[in-house]
Design an enzyme around this catalytic site. Structure first.
Site, PDB file in Angstrom:
ATOM      1  N   LYS A 192      35.189  37.960  30.270  1.00 30.87           N
ATOM      2  CA  LYS A 192      35.877  36.806  30.833  1.00 30.87           C
ATOM      3  C   LYS A 192      35.030  35.549  30.725  1.00 30.87           C
ATOM      4  O   LYS A 192      35.499  34.484  30.331  1.00 30.87           O
ATOM      5  CB  LYS A 192      36.262  37.081  32.287  1.00 30.87           C
ATOM      6  N   GLU A 198      25.591  43.206  30.100  1.00 32.23           N
ATOM      7  CA  GLU A 198      25.782  44.463  29.366  1.00 32.23           C
ATOM      8  C   GLU A 198      26.589  44.235  28.090  1.00 32.23           C
ATOM      9  O   GLU A 198      26.243  44.742  27.011  1.00 32.23           O
ATOM     10  CB  GLU A 198      26.492  45.492  30.251  1.00 32.23           C
ATOM     11  N   GLY A 251      39.457  40.634  36.051  1.00 31.88           N
ATOM     12  CA  GLY A 251      39.015  41.667  35.121  1.00 31.88           C
ATOM     13  C   GLY A 251      39.771  42.976  35.222  1.00 31.88           C
ATOM     14  O   GLY A 251      40.239  43.523  34.218  1.00 31.88           O
ATOM     15  N   ARG A 252      39.917  43.521  36.429  1.00 37.08           N
ATOM     16  CA  ARG A 252      40.584  44.820  36.570  1.00 37.08           C
ATOM     17  C   ARG A 252      42.099  44.688  36.498  1.00 37.08           C
ATOM     18  O   ARG A 252      42.810  45.692  36.574  1.00 37.08           O
ATOM     19  CB  ARG A 252      40.158  45.484  37.875  1.00 37.08           C
ATOM     20  N   GLU A 337      37.284  48.480  44.026  1.00 38.38           N
ATOM     21  CA  GLU A 337      36.759  47.128  43.838  1.00 38.38           C
ATOM     22  C   GLU A 337      37.675  46.105  44.510  1.00 38.38           C
ATOM     23  O   GLU A 337      37.210  45.084  45.009  1.00 38.38           O
ATOM     24  CB  GLU A 337      36.616  46.807  42.351  1.00 38.38           C
ATOM     25  N   HIS A 368      40.015  74.737  39.417  1.00 34.98           N
ATOM     26  CA  HIS A 368      38.905  75.691  39.399  1.00 34.98           C
ATOM     27  C   HIS A 368      37.586  75.012  39.772  1.00 34.98           C
ATOM     28  O   HIS A 368      36.516  75.577  39.520  1.00 34.98           O
ATOM     29  CB  HIS A 368      38.814  76.338  38.015  1.00 34.98           C
ATOM     30  N   LYS A 478      23.152  43.408  40.408  1.00 31.45           N
ATOM     31  CA  LYS A 478      23.001  42.834  39.073  1.00 31.45           C
ATOM     32  C   LYS A 478      22.007  41.671  39.090  1.00 31.45           C
ATOM     33  O   LYS A 478      21.218  41.501  38.146  1.00 31.45           O
ATOM     34  CB  LYS A 478      24.361  42.373  38.558  1.00 31.45           C
TER      35      LYS A 478
END
Length: 508
Positions: A192, A198, A251-252, A337, A368, A478
């Site tokens: 964005k 990263e 973003g999400r 978030e 399982h 961060k």
């Protein structure tokens, strides 16, 4: 309504006597009341919330809380492009990307989609040379959304093979590069701000890989997906390969914007349009259906009942379809978030639980692994099951019959339980679950599923009084990491300082 009156309503919910599921099902009309099938662009989807502890009494109290929180007004703010993200002073306009929102925002989104479609067509037609692969580099919503959509919809055949990379761990990028030929690979950089550490670090390494692979103009192989196009130009991307999106798209919530470029590239523009159409249909249901018949509101009401009144700290999601394996991961970010907050929208303390911890997996694998705790553990954990009637494979139909039988059996067993004189073999039952059953899994269906969960998160946030559209909680760690990387910072706790020294990256 005054905060004191809202507190009274919350107290009424917390002290309400909640009948068992078996008692609730004594009402012959219960299934018809709490299981609804919506006819949607990708095919019908059944939303069955009958095996939860929702009741008329619960809905009455939460309906009054919705009135007290001005939910209808807040919903209108969201869908009209008002600045509902008050802490960052902007709107949250992901629905405008799908065609529901302020007229100007919808028009802008359509124009940007058209720009993206032109680039996708040009790539498919060979204008940029032979393109067999795309390495999509992002993080958070810029990666989780594309990864989910590609994994769900492009398993059999893709127009371009897409590899999504998010982790700063070089093993992730290296694994993607090993599957690609630099001469036939494009790089998409999704950020964005176009400053995310990263993402930009991975992007630099990808450029170097292209250069070492004999690509004369590595920047000419990059497509930028960003709300800061000027930063992408400064970085070296040509304007013709920059696909912008609005800063009002978080973003999400960004998969509907140019962040969806890898989806369109892999599946085609028509499939991406169907993806948007499926989400838009849910937007319209959420906007137009009365609260009592609104499947989104119903799901959120159940979530609030369990977190606020019944002490549930987690909610589990299990996809009984391998193609939806990444959906629990996607929902983790979307819900935790968005609603993992400790203050109200006005900055005052939140005095009750916020979001539950969202987790899950894939059936039947999870049966399982973790279902022992769901059936016989001491925690009460609401469960969502997701299943698809049409299988995603051509093998013997017995595979899918066993899969769906297990899915439906788990919900039945959680509810009914089983008595036994041997405590180790006794199942308490009265454990809630909801089931979403899709006729088919296609682009429109996936769009509808994601939009349903987006709005579900929004309803809970509005009744709690929090802002689901900021995420300041991710920033402190961060910021400290950047200090360490720059060789600065001091005064860490002894454990952190020892770890830094042991790893050989101690601060100066």
């Amino acid at each position: 309504m005054a905060a004191q009156d809202q507190a009274t309503l919350w107290h009424a919910l917390e002290t309400l006597e909640v009948p068992t599921l078996a008692t609730l099902f004594a009402d012959p009309a219960r299934l018809a009341r709490y299981a609804t099938t919506l006819d949607l662009p990708g095919g019908p989807i059944r939303f069955d919330w009958s095996k939860t502890h929702l009741s008329a009494a619960v809905e009455t109290i939460l309906g009054q809380l919705a009135d007290a929180a001005n939910f209808v007004g807040k919903r209108e703010e969201l869908l009209s492009g008002a600045k509902i993200n008050n802490t960052e002073g902007r709107a949250a306009e992901h629905t405008a990307q799908r065609g529901v929102g302020a007229e100007a925002s919808v028009e802008e989104a359509q124009a940007l989609h058209a720009r993206m479609a032109l680039l996708v067509d040009a790539i498919h037609e060979g204008v940029l040379g032979e393109v067999k692969s795309l390495i999509h580099i992002g993080i958070g919503g810029s990666a989780l959304g594309p990864a989910l959509a590609i994994d769900a919809l492009a398993r059999e055949e893709a127009k371009v093979a897409v590899h999504v990379v998010s982790n700063i761990d070089g093993c992730a990028l290296e694994a993607a590069m090993k599957q690609c030929d630099p001469a036939t690979t494009l790089i998409a950089v999704a950020s964005k701000t176009f400053t995310t550490t990263e993402t930009m670090t991975n992007a630099h390494s990808a450029l170097e890989w292209l250069r070492e692979g004999g690509v004369a103009d590595p920047y000419g192989r990059v497509v930028a997906l960003t709300a800061a196009p000027e930063k992408a130009v400064e970085w070296g991307v040509d304007e013709t390969r920059i696909l912008p999106f609005s800063e009002t798209v978080g973003g999400r919530y960004s998969l509907w914007s140019s962040i969806g470029f890898p989806v369109a590239l892999a599946l085609g523009n028509e499939a991406f349009a169907e993806f948007l159409a499926g989400a838009k249909a849910i937007d319209e249901h959420f906007r137009d259906a009365p609260l009592a018949d609104n499947v989104v509101v119903r799901a959120a009401f159940a979530d609030l009942l369990y977190t606020q009144a019944m002490g549930c700290q987690t909610r589990a999601v299990f996809a009984y379809d391998e193609r939806l394996a990444l959906l629990p991961d996607y929902l983790q970010q979307l819900e935790m978030e968005s609603n993992g907050k400790r203050v109200l929208a006005d900055g005052s303390p939140l005095t009750r639980p916020s979001a539950p911890i969202t987790w899950g997996g894939v059936g039947t694998d999870a049966q399982h692994a973790v279902f022992q705790l769901l059936h016989q553990g001491t925690h009460l954990i609401p469960v969502d099951f997701l299943a698809v009637k049409v299988p995603g494979h051509d093998l013997d139909p017995v595979h899918h019959k066993i899969l769906l039988s297990n899915c439906f059996a788990q919900g039945a067993a959680l509810m009914a339980g089983q008595a036994s004189e041997d405590g180790a073999r006794a199942y308490p039952g009265n454990r809630p679950s909801a089931t979403i059953l899709c006729d088919d899994l296609n682009a429109a269906t996936l769009g509808a599923l994601i939009a349903f969960h987006e709005h579900r998160v929004f309803v809970s946030a509005m009744l709690l009084g929090i802002n689901p559209f900021d995420q300041f909680g991710v920033e402190l760690g961060k910021a400290i990491a950047k200090k360490i990387d720059a060789g600065g910072g001091e005064g860490f706790d002894p454990s952190t300082e020892a770890l830094l020294a042991e790893a050989g990256i101690g601060v100066a």
